[in-house]
Design an enzyme around this catalytic site. Structure first.
Site, PDB file in Angstrom:
ATOM      1  N   CYS A 229     -19.771  43.093  59.584  1.00 40.10           N
ATOM      2  CA  CYS A 229     -19.667  44.203  60.513  1.00 40.10           C
ATOM      3  C   CYS A 229     -18.637  43.775  61.554  1.00 40.10           C
ATOM      4  O   CYS A 229     -18.831  42.800  62.262  1.00 40.10           O
ATOM      5  CB  CYS A 229     -21.004  44.477  61.187  1.00 40.10           C
TER       6      CYS A 229
ATOM      7  N   TYR B 233     -28.434   4.993  39.142  1.00 38.66           N
ATOM      8  CA  TYR B 233     -29.063   5.005  37.825  1.00 38.66           C
ATOM      9  C   TYR B 233     -28.290   4.318  36.705  1.00 38.66           C
ATOM     10  O   TYR B 233     -28.766   4.252  35.586  1.00 38.66           O
ATOM     11  CB  TYR B 233     -29.400   6.432  37.395  1.00 38.66           C
TER      12      TYR B 233
ATOM     13  N   LYS C 126     -34.352  13.148  36.886  1.00 38.33           N
ATOM     14  CA  LYS C 126     -32.987  13.679  37.027  1.00 38.33           C
ATOM     15  C   LYS C 126     -32.846  14.218  38.438  1.00 38.33           C
ATOM     16  O   LYS C 126     -33.413  15.256  38.774  1.00 38.33           O
ATOM     17  CB  LYS C 126     -32.734  14.765  35.988  1.00 38.33           C
TER      18      LYS C 126
ATOM     19  N   GLU D 212     -36.081   8.247  33.429  1.00 37.50           N
ATOM     20  CA  GLU D 212     -35.796   8.376  34.864  1.00 37.50           C
ATOM     21  C   GLU D 212     -35.890   9.830  35.249  1.00 37.50           C
ATOM     22  O   GLU D 212     -35.780  10.710  34.399  1.00 37.50           O
ATOM     23  CB  GLU D 212     -34.364   7.892  35.151  1.00 37.50           C
TER      24      GLU D 212
ATOM     25  N   CYS E  17     -22.683  49.318  58.762  1.00 33.83           N
ATOM     26  CA  CYS E  17     -23.629  48.391  59.366  1.00 33.83           C
ATOM     27  C   CYS E  17     -24.959  49.091  59.637  1.00 33.83           C
ATOM     28  O   CYS E  17     -24.973  50.170  60.220  1.00 33.83           O
ATOM     29  CB  CYS E  17     -23.043  47.852  60.674  1.00 33.83           C
TER      30      CYS E  17
ATOM     31  N   CYS F 290     -22.160  45.616  68.324  1.00 37.13           N
ATOM     32  CA  CYS F 290     -23.241  45.626  67.343  1.00 37.13           C
ATOM     33  C   CYS F 290     -24.430  44.822  67.898  1.00 37.13           C
ATOM     34  O   CYS F 290     -24.288  43.630  68.183  1.00 37.13           O
ATOM     35  CB  CYS F 290     -22.709  45.014  66.048  1.00 37.13           C
TER      36      CYS F 290
ATOM     37  N   ASP G 103     -31.228  15.869  41.621  1.00 39.00           N
ATOM     38  CA  ASP G 103     -30.337  17.006  41.720  1.00 39.00           C
ATOM     39  C   ASP G 103     -29.465  16.897  42.970  1.00 39.00           C
ATOM     40  O   ASP G 103     -29.878  17.212  44.068  1.00 39.00           O
ATOM     41  CB  ASP G 103     -31.172  18.293  41.762  1.00 39.00           C
TER      42      ASP G 103
ATOM     43  N   LYS H  37     -34.863  19.287  30.665  1.00 40.00           N
ATOM     44  CA  LYS H  37     -34.891  20.160  31.842  1.00 40.00           C
ATOM     45  C   LYS H  37     -36.277  20.764  32.037  1.00 40.00           C
ATOM     46  O   LYS H  37     -36.837  21.341  31.108  1.00 40.00           O
ATOM     47  CB  LYS H  37     -33.878  21.302  31.662  1.00 40.00           C
TER      48      LYS H  37
ATOM     49  N   CYS I 297     -25.309  49.344  63.634  1.00 39.05           N
ATOM     50  CA  CYS I 297     -24.399  50.075  64.523  1.00 39.05           C
ATOM     51  C   CYS I 297     -23.526  51.080  63.787  1.00 39.05           C
ATOM     52  O   CYS I 297     -22.661  51.710  64.379  1.00 39.05           O
ATOM     53  CB  CYS I 297     -23.530  49.092  65.314  1.00 39.05           C
TER      54      CYS I 297
HETATM   55  P1  AMP Z   1     -25.359  17.785  33.845  1.00 35.96           P
HETATM   56  O1  AMP Z   1     -24.570  17.897  35.128  1.00 35.96           O
HETATM   57  O2  AMP Z   1     -26.428  18.790  33.711  1.00 35.96           O
HETATM   58  O3  AMP Z   1     -24.478  17.593  32.650  1.00 35.96           O
HETATM   59  O4  AMP Z   1     -26.159  16.434  33.979  1.00 35.96           O
HETATM   60  C1  AMP Z   1     -25.506  15.222  34.092  1.00 35.96           C
HETATM   61  C2  AMP Z   1     -25.642  14.725  35.467  1.00 35.96           C
HETATM   62  O5  AMP Z   1     -26.985  14.441  35.807  1.00 35.96           O
HETATM   63  C3  AMP Z   1     -24.951  13.426  35.683  1.00 35.96           C
HETATM   64  O6  AMP Z   1     -23.583  13.610  35.932  1.00 35.96           O
HETATM   65  C4  AMP Z   1     -25.641  12.868  36.858  1.00 35.96           C
HETATM   66  O7  AMP Z   1     -24.933  13.218  38.013  1.00 35.96           O
HETATM   67  C5  AMP Z   1     -26.969  13.577  36.913  1.00 35.96           C
HETATM   68  N1  AMP Z   1     -28.132  12.699  36.914  1.00 35.96           N
HETATM   69  C6  AMP Z   1     -29.169  12.812  37.770  1.00 35.96           C
HETATM   70  N2  AMP Z   1     -30.093  11.880  37.567  1.00 35.96           N
HETATM   71  C7  AMP Z   1     -29.639  11.107  36.564  1.00 35.96           C
HETATM   72  C8  AMP Z   1     -30.148   9.952  35.916  1.00 35.96           C
HETATM   73  N3  AMP Z   1     -31.335   9.422  36.243  1.00 35.96           N
HETATM   74  N4  AMP Z   1     -29.399   9.418  34.932  1.00 35.96           N
HETATM   75  C9  AMP Z   1     -28.222   9.962  34.579  1.00 35.96           C
HETATM   76  N5  AMP Z   1     -27.684  11.041  35.153  1.00 35.96           N
HETATM   77  C10 AMP Z   1     -28.376  11.618  36.141  1.00 35.96           C
HETATM   78 ZN    ZN Z   2     -22.875  46.328  63.298  1.00 33.83          ZN
END
Ligand code: AMP
Ligand code: ZN
Length: 663
Positions: free
Chosen positions: A419, A222, A113, A111, A401, A425, A115, A309, A404
């Site tokens: 500032c 997921y 990951k 899957e 600043c 300003c 963010d 990663k 000003c």
């Molecule tokens: P980390 O925060 O780097 O330890 O990564 C773990 C986190 O990745 C988990 O807590 C999830 O929130 C996130 N995550 C994002 N995508 C996935 C996925 N496909 N499967 C599992 N965890 C995921």
């Molecule tokens: Zn200023």
């Protein structure tokens, strides 16, 4: 169909449309039609509070306020993931788990990951019960009300789901939504959010769920946790979740062996840039749940899963200089001016340096070669020094600043310098006027941010009250100003005198008084003088006004220049009083519900309904036990008559009604 059935079928229909739009990305009706249906449901629910359901699609708009989020223990711990960065790391991992499992054939689910912010959502009997943030993995914050506003998360499941389970996912903010939110901030002179991930997790902790509802958040699922789950592998789990109505990205793939895992990674390392949201890697999970069980967990993470990663795109280039920008609120932002360089498809010339601490921590100096990285941020950031410049010396953060020369201040616990010369300003003055004219504030047509700057530079305006003294012959000589545009400008300014009080209050640019707070204050105090004279305590007692806002309001009105400006605005006719658009004459019908039926002599039906509402009563559409009076005219339907009699509801004539309102 009876009312309850109608309500239920509307709810089902709307849920399906939500699913089509937000999960499948395949709407089958127009937004307009959707809104019509929603409105219909809202009306019915209003008339029939007995059928209230907290999971109705009408509840998506939010509105509940959470002052403090409750800490809740996770029934199953939320673990972290181990990280890997290379093919070798992954091979080693496979060797480790094969040792435990005894060299079996292993399949993996791959899957992306996502963010964002992780979330655990519990469902009971198909209904969303509880949503909790990850927190420290053992316990997190309950953010159910906020999570329910996210349209792609089902409130009611479909199909054959177990009576109770939790599902884990990531709450994300897609790039498009993030950019839209930032565009709005930039427009009002606020600092834009730095990246989608922090904005997503910050959104979950907003107190007002109606605010969360406005944010274009999404949730990608997921992992399902629970007992007696109807599937045997992670991949089936994903497919099952999809059937129940969850949004599970279709990029997820079943890999027959490690070779296929590596192919998945290679593919997405390149193509992740085409996705509508941010990903920082791939998550590889042993597919068989039985194997997962055998592998178990370390103190921190499952042995059966591994994050890979991606390397974020980085380049190194020379830092030519640092400039310091002053925002509308006086916040200073250091910006790196770089030797232009190609990065992730664009040419980068500037990068964010965040604040003084960041510069010091990385010991960034002019002349250094620095590593620049581009993530979800709108402008790239400097992450480290790559090579020290020849004649470099440590960067000394400015103390005054740049615009000003006032000595900068830094408040306890704040990252940025400010500032404090709020009223003198130049960028703060211009920024404030620019804010005043924006769409959500005074919405002055024919006047843009650049023209404001020009007016200021030419000494024509020093604060927003000056706008109202502008004469056409003063602005005509300005650059790019023609007769027509000058006239438009003057007309636009004139028209702003009609803008209602709550928007005027927002336009004043009192720090921390955004649109919502302005509305609250306007509603509570009704006019500017009442706000100006309110004490700190008084302000804090207003719903949703905290110390910080209250303090800022006090400071604003303590300032004599602000008071003068407001008097001048008053003198030209700006709205400083709330116009309430209700015509309430009495509340003698408070708590009473009327049903109107038949034709009347002295009233049209609409006027009759209005008369009920003007006296504090409610108008219901059908007779129920909740009805107090039926106002009966000519030709009242026999069925209604019978129902009213059956429920022993008072039936009154038009004359009786007139008597009740005292006419
Ligand atoms: P980390 O925060 O780097 O330890 O990564 C773990 C986190 O990745 C988990 O807590 C999830 O929130 C996130 N995550 C994002 N995508 C996935 C996925 N496909 N499967 C599992 N965890 C995921
Ligand atoms: Zn200023």
């Amino acid at each position: 169909m009876d009312i309850q059935t109608t309500i239920q079928s509307l709810r089902d229909e709307l849920s399906q449309h939500n699913h089509n739009y937000y999960v499948l990305d395949k709407p089958t009706i127009s937004d307009f039609e959707f809104d019509q249906l929603l409105k219909k449901l809202q009306d019915l629910e209003m008339q029939h509070p007995e059928f209230f359901d907290e999971n109705s699609p009408t509840q998506r708009v939010g509105g509940s306020i959470t002052k403090n989020f409750t800490t809740v223990a996770h029934e199953h711990r939320m673990y972290s993931l181990d990280n890997s960065y290379s093919t070798e790391d992954l091979m080693d991992w496979e060797v480790r788990i094969q040792k435990i499992l005894g060299n079996v054939d292993l399949e993996y689910t791959c899957e992306l990951k996502y963010d964002g912010a992780s979330i655990s959502i519990t469902y009971e009997n198909g209904k969303l019960k509880k949503a909790v943030t990850r927190g420290d993995g053992f316990q997190g914050d309950e953010v159910t009300n906020n999570v329910k506003t996210i349209r792609s998360i089902p409130l009611q499941l479909k199909g054959n789901y177990p009576p109770k389970f939790a599902i884990r996912g990531e709450i994300i903010l897609p790039f498009s939504g993030f950019e839209k939110m930032n565009q709005e901030l930039i427009e009002i002179g606020e600092t834009p959010y730095s990246n989608p991930r922090n904005t997503a997790s910050g959104s979950l902790k907003l107190q007002d769920s109606a605010e969360v509802a406005k944010r274009p958040l999404d949730c990608l699922l997921y992992f399902i946790v629970g007992n007696n789950l109807p599937f045997k592998t992670q991949f089936e789990g994903l497919e099952t979740a999809r059937k129940w109505g969850f949004k599970v990205p279709t990029q997820a793939k079943l890999a027959k062996n490690m070779q296929e895992v590596l192919e998945f990674i290679t593919y997405w390392d390149v193509h992740r840039h085409d996705l509508p949201y941010e990903t920082d890697g791939v998550v590889i999970k042993v597919n068989s749940l039985q194997h997962q069980d055998e592998l178990g967990y370390t103190a921190k993470s499952p042995r059966w899963a591994m994050a890979y990663k991606f390397k974020s795109e980085q380049v190194s280039t020379r830092l030519n200089s640092i400039s310091y920008q002053v925002g509308r609120t006086g916040a200073i932002t250091p910006v790196a001016n770089l030797e232009p360089v190609q990065l992730a498809g664009t040419i980068v010339k500037r990068a964010s340096l965040h604040n003084a601490d960041q510069i010091q921590k990385l010991d960034i100096r002019i002349g250094d070669k620095v590593f620049v990285e581009k993530g979800g941020e709108i402008i790239p950031k400097i992450i480290a020094v790559a090579e020290r410049g020849n004649e470099s010396f440590p960067t000394v953060y400015i103390t005054n600043c740049p615009e000003c020369q006032t000595a900068l201040e830094r408040k306890e616990g704040e990252a940025n310098h400010y500032c404090p010369n709020f009223y003198g300003c130049p960028p703060q003055i211009v920024g404030r006027i620019q804010h005043y004219i924006t769409r959500k504030a005074m919405d002055i047509e024919g006047l843009g941010g650049e023209t404001v700057a020009l007016l200021y530079q030419n000494g024509l305006v020093k604060n927003y009250a000056d706008l109202y003294d502008l004469k056409i012959e003063q602005i005509l000589p300005l650059e790019r100003m023609a007769q027509k545009s000058a006239e438009n400008l003057i007309n636009g300014i004139e028209k702003s005198k009609e803008v209602p009080f709550e928007r005027v209050l927002y336009a004043l640019g009192i720090r921390y008084v955004g649109e919502t707070v302005a509305k609250k204050l306007a509603k509570h105090y009704k006019n500017i003088d009442a706000i100006a004279n309110a004490s700190l305590m008084d302000l804090i007692l207003v719903d949703e006004i905290g110390d910080k806002i209250a303090q800022s309001v006090i400071e604003f009105f303590e300032n004599i220049e602000n008071r003068i400006t407001i008097e001048r605005l008053k003198a030209v006719g700006i709205q400083f009083e709330l116009v309430e658009n209700n015509t309430q004459v009495s509340d003698k019908f408070a708590g009473k519900t009327f049903v109107v039926s038949g034709v009347f002599e002295k009233f049209s039906r609409d006027d009759l309904k209005k008369a009920i509402e003007d006296n504090g009563g409610k108008v219901g559409s059908s007779i129920s036990t909740k009805t107090d009076y039926v106002v009966a005219g000519e030709n009242m339907g026999p069925a209604k008559l019978e129902k009213a009699n059956q429920l022993k509801i008072a039936i009154i004539s038009e004359e009786d009604f007139l008597g009740m309102i005292g006419n």
